[in-house]
Design a protein around this motif. Structure first.
Motif, PDB file in Angstrom:
ATOM      1  N   ALA A  35       0.843  -1.197   0.000  1.00  0.00           N
ATOM      2  CA  ALA A  35       0.000   0.000   0.000  1.00  0.00           C
ATOM      3  C   ALA A  35       0.877   1.245   0.000  1.00  0.00           C
ATOM      4  O   ALA A  35       2.072   1.182   0.306  1.00  0.00           O
ATOM      5  N   THR A  36       0.284   2.371  -0.337  1.00  0.00           N
ATOM      6  CA  THR A  36       0.978   3.657  -0.244  1.00  0.00           C
ATOM      7  C   THR A  36       0.262   4.504   0.817  1.00  0.00           C
ATOM      8  O   THR A  36      -0.466   3.977   1.649  1.00  0.00           O
ATOM      9  N   GLY A  37       0.454   5.822   0.778  1.00  0.00           N
ATOM     10  CA  GLY A  37      -0.197   6.684   1.766  1.00  0.00           C
ATOM     11  C   GLY A  37       0.702   6.902   2.966  1.00  0.00           C
ATOM     12  O   GLY A  37       1.841   6.415   3.021  1.00  0.00           O
ATOM     13  N   THR A  39       0.196   5.852   6.121  1.00  0.00           N
ATOM     14  CA  THR A  39       0.240   4.777   7.118  1.00  0.00           C
ATOM     15  C   THR A  39       1.453   3.847   6.988  1.00  0.00           C
ATOM     16  O   THR A  39       2.126   3.600   7.988  1.00  0.00           O
ATOM     17  N   PRO A  40       1.775   3.317   5.794  1.00  0.00           N
ATOM     18  CA  PRO A  40       2.876   2.336   5.753  1.00  0.00           C
ATOM     19  C   PRO A  40       4.277   2.924   5.657  1.00  0.00           C
ATOM     20  O   PRO A  40       5.240   2.162   5.626  1.00  0.00           O
ATOM     21  N   ASP A  67      -2.675   0.186  -5.974  1.00  0.00           N
ATOM     22  CA  ASP A  67      -3.326   1.169  -6.841  1.00  0.00           C
ATOM     23  C   ASP A  67      -2.350   2.167  -7.452  1.00  0.00           C
ATOM     24  O   ASP A  67      -1.199   2.251  -7.038  1.00  0.00           O
ATOM     25  N   TYR A  80       2.448   6.703  -7.527  1.00  0.00           N
ATOM     26  CA  TYR A  80       2.735   5.700  -6.504  1.00  0.00           C
ATOM     27  C   TYR A  80       3.983   4.896  -6.848  1.00  0.00           C
ATOM     28  O   TYR A  80       4.624   4.321  -5.957  1.00  0.00           O
ATOM     29  N   GLY A 132      -3.994  -0.025   4.315  1.00  0.00           N
ATOM     30  CA  GLY A 132      -4.402   1.069   5.184  1.00  0.00           C
ATOM     31  C   GLY A 132      -5.916   1.188   5.009  1.00  0.00           C
ATOM     32  O   GLY A 132      -6.517   0.457   4.231  1.00  0.00           O
ATOM     33  N   GLY A 134      -9.184   4.124   4.553  1.00  0.00           N
ATOM     34  CA  GLY A 134      -9.599   5.517   4.409  1.00  0.00           C
ATOM     35  C   GLY A 134     -10.621   5.864   5.493  1.00  0.00           C
ATOM     36  O   GLY A 134     -11.269   4.976   6.059  1.00  0.00           O
ATOM     37  N   HIS A 138     -12.643   3.134   2.777  1.00  0.00           N
ATOM     38  CA  HIS A 138     -12.093   2.542   1.550  1.00  0.00           C
ATOM     39  C   HIS A 138     -10.854   1.712   1.842  1.00  0.00           C
ATOM     40  O   HIS A 138     -10.113   1.986   2.790  1.00  0.00           O
ATOM     41  N   ILE A 139     -10.666   0.675   1.036  1.00  0.00           N
ATOM     42  CA  ILE A 139      -9.419  -0.099   1.045  1.00  0.00           C
ATOM     43  C   ILE A 139      -8.947  -0.143  -0.398  1.00  0.00           C
ATOM     44  O   ILE A 139      -9.750  -0.313  -1.304  1.00  0.00           O
ATOM     45  N   GLY A 140      -7.627   0.000  -0.607  1.00  0.00           N
ATOM     46  CA  GLY A 140      -7.192   0.344  -1.954  1.00  0.00           C
ATOM     47  C   GLY A 140      -7.920   1.639  -2.269  1.00  0.00           C
ATOM     48  O   GLY A 140      -8.114   2.489  -1.405  1.00  0.00           O
ATOM     49  N   PHE A 141      -8.372   1.789  -3.511  1.00  0.00           N
ATOM     50  CA  PHE A 141      -9.216   2.941  -3.818  1.00  0.00           C
ATOM     51  C   PHE A 141     -10.645   2.462  -4.059  1.00  0.00           C
ATOM     52  O   PHE A 141     -11.371   3.017  -4.876  1.00  0.00           O
ATOM     53  N   ARG A 167      -2.752  16.855   0.381  1.00  0.00           N
ATOM     54  CA  ARG A 167      -1.568  17.313   1.107  1.00  0.00           C
ATOM     55  C   ARG A 167      -0.264  16.994   0.368  1.00  0.00           C
ATOM     56  O   ARG A 167       0.758  17.620   0.612  1.00  0.00           O
ATOM     57  N   TYR A 168      -0.303  16.014  -0.533  1.00  0.00           N
ATOM     58  CA  TYR A 168       0.915  15.659  -1.271  1.00  0.00           C
ATOM     59  C   TYR A 168       1.082  16.485  -2.554  1.00  0.00           C
ATOM     60  O   TYR A 168       2.120  16.444  -3.195  1.00  0.00           O
TER      61      TYR A 168
HETATM   62  C1  F6R Z   1      -3.011   3.382  -0.612  1.00  0.00           C
HETATM   63  C2  F6R Z   1      -4.405   3.017  -0.503  1.00  0.00           C
HETATM   64  C3  F6R Z   1      -5.370   3.709   0.385  1.00  0.00           C
HETATM   65  C4  F6R Z   1      -4.765   4.149   1.724  1.00  0.00           C
HETATM   66  C5  F6R Z   1      -5.819   4.914   2.539  1.00  0.00           C
HETATM   67  C6  F6R Z   1      -5.265   5.454   3.827  1.00  0.00           C
HETATM   68  O1  F6R Z   1      -2.338   2.548  -1.550  1.00  0.00           O
HETATM   69  O2  F6R Z   1      -4.770   2.139  -1.201  1.00  0.00           O
HETATM   70  O3  F6R Z   1      -6.451   2.853   0.632  1.00  0.00           O
HETATM   71  O4  F6R Z   1      -4.328   3.041   2.438  1.00  0.00           O
HETATM   72  O5  F6R Z   1      -6.302   5.998   1.783  1.00  0.00           O
HETATM   73  O6  F6R Z   1      -4.339   6.449   3.539  1.00  0.00           O
HETATM   74  P1  F6R Z   1      -3.356   7.031   4.661  1.00  0.00           P
HETATM   75  O7  F6R Z   1      -2.444   5.910   5.038  1.00  0.00           O
HETATM   76  O8  F6R Z   1      -2.614   8.147   3.978  1.00  0.00           O
HETATM   77  O9  F6R Z   1      -4.216   7.470   5.784  1.00  0.00           O
END
Ligand code: F6R
Length: 241
Positions: A35-37, A39-40, A67, A80, A132, A134, A138-141, A167-168
């Protein structure tokens, strides 16, 4: 679902890294879902440190990311692909040809979704999927309302997701409005799932995940039907539970 409560983000990252390193060290070859974001990032930092200090090797690892944004090239700092290189791949000995991320620049996006789904199947499926969550579940998108039967597909990102990810970028207008994501059924086929959750912004999501019914309006709720899910969550994320 097994829940491991930890004190903070650092401890979540350390625990997750121990789990993942154990998996990588115990098998001749491992396929990870990544995953990205935000959290990891800590997890990836721990993996890099362990690679340097203890020499854990990722030569036997295949990876599939959840994603990618539509319209961002591999060179784009917000793609990503770049995230993974910066936060993990460039710092460990994984071979880049064993890493996979959907292409957000494919001419035929539907074909790209099918190609990606098939690639995961041909690799024998995912052994350990890192997730992670949302704030909207959400998981992934896979945004609320996504079919539980979905494979890798093209999605319109929810406004709340674009706002959370702004924010990015230099402004919200630059956040892509579409992405390719593994589907819910793709994620559910993983043999093991590690869900990482940190911070008070995820309190509501954790409450719904643990207490509400399984429903497509809260995608992560499907994880309750998976036989091998570990949640590593910090105190702030579990305050309402
Ligand atoms: C990332 C992803 C998303 C994030 C989620 C949480 O590849 O698939 O589901 O895991 O949006 O994002 P953060 O970790 O930034 O709170």
């Amino acid at each position: 679902m097994k829940i491991i409560e930890v004190s903070d983000y650092k401890q979540m990252s350390v625990k997750a890294a121990q789990h993942l390193i154990g998996k990588v060290r115990s098998a001749d070859s491992v396929t990870l879902g990544l995953a990205t974001g935000g959290t990891p990032k800590g997890l990836y930092g721990e993996l890099i440190e362990d690679h340097h200090v203890n020499g854990t090797s990722y030569k036997c690892v295949n990876s599939f990311n959840l994603d990618e944004y539509i319209g961002l090239s591999k060179e784009d700092p917000n793609s990503y692909f770049q995230y993974m290189c910066t936060n993990l791949f460039s710092h460990i000995d994984i071979s880049l040809e064993n890493t996979h991320i959907p292409s957000g620049m494919a001419v035929n996006l539907q074909e790209e979704c099918n190609r990606y789904e098939n690639l995961i199947e041909q690799a024998g499926g995912i052994d350990l999927q890192v997730l992670g969550i949302g704030e909207n579940g959400h998981i992934g998108f896979n945004e609320p309302g996504t079919s539980f039967q979905s494979g890798t597909h093209l999605v319109d990102l929810a406004d709340s997701t674009r706002e959370a990810n702004a924010r990015y970028f230099s402004s919200i207008d630059e956040v892509p409005s579409q992405a390719i994501t593994m589907g819910i059924s793709t994620i559910m086929k993983s043999r093991e799932i590690l869900l990482l959750v940190s911070g008070s912004s995820k309190q509501e999501a954790m409450k719904k995940l643990l207490e509400n019914e399984v429903t497509e309006s809260f995608p992560a709720s499907i994880l309750r039907n998976h036989h091998n899910v570990t949640i590593i969550a910090d105190k702030d994320a579990l305050t309402l539970v």
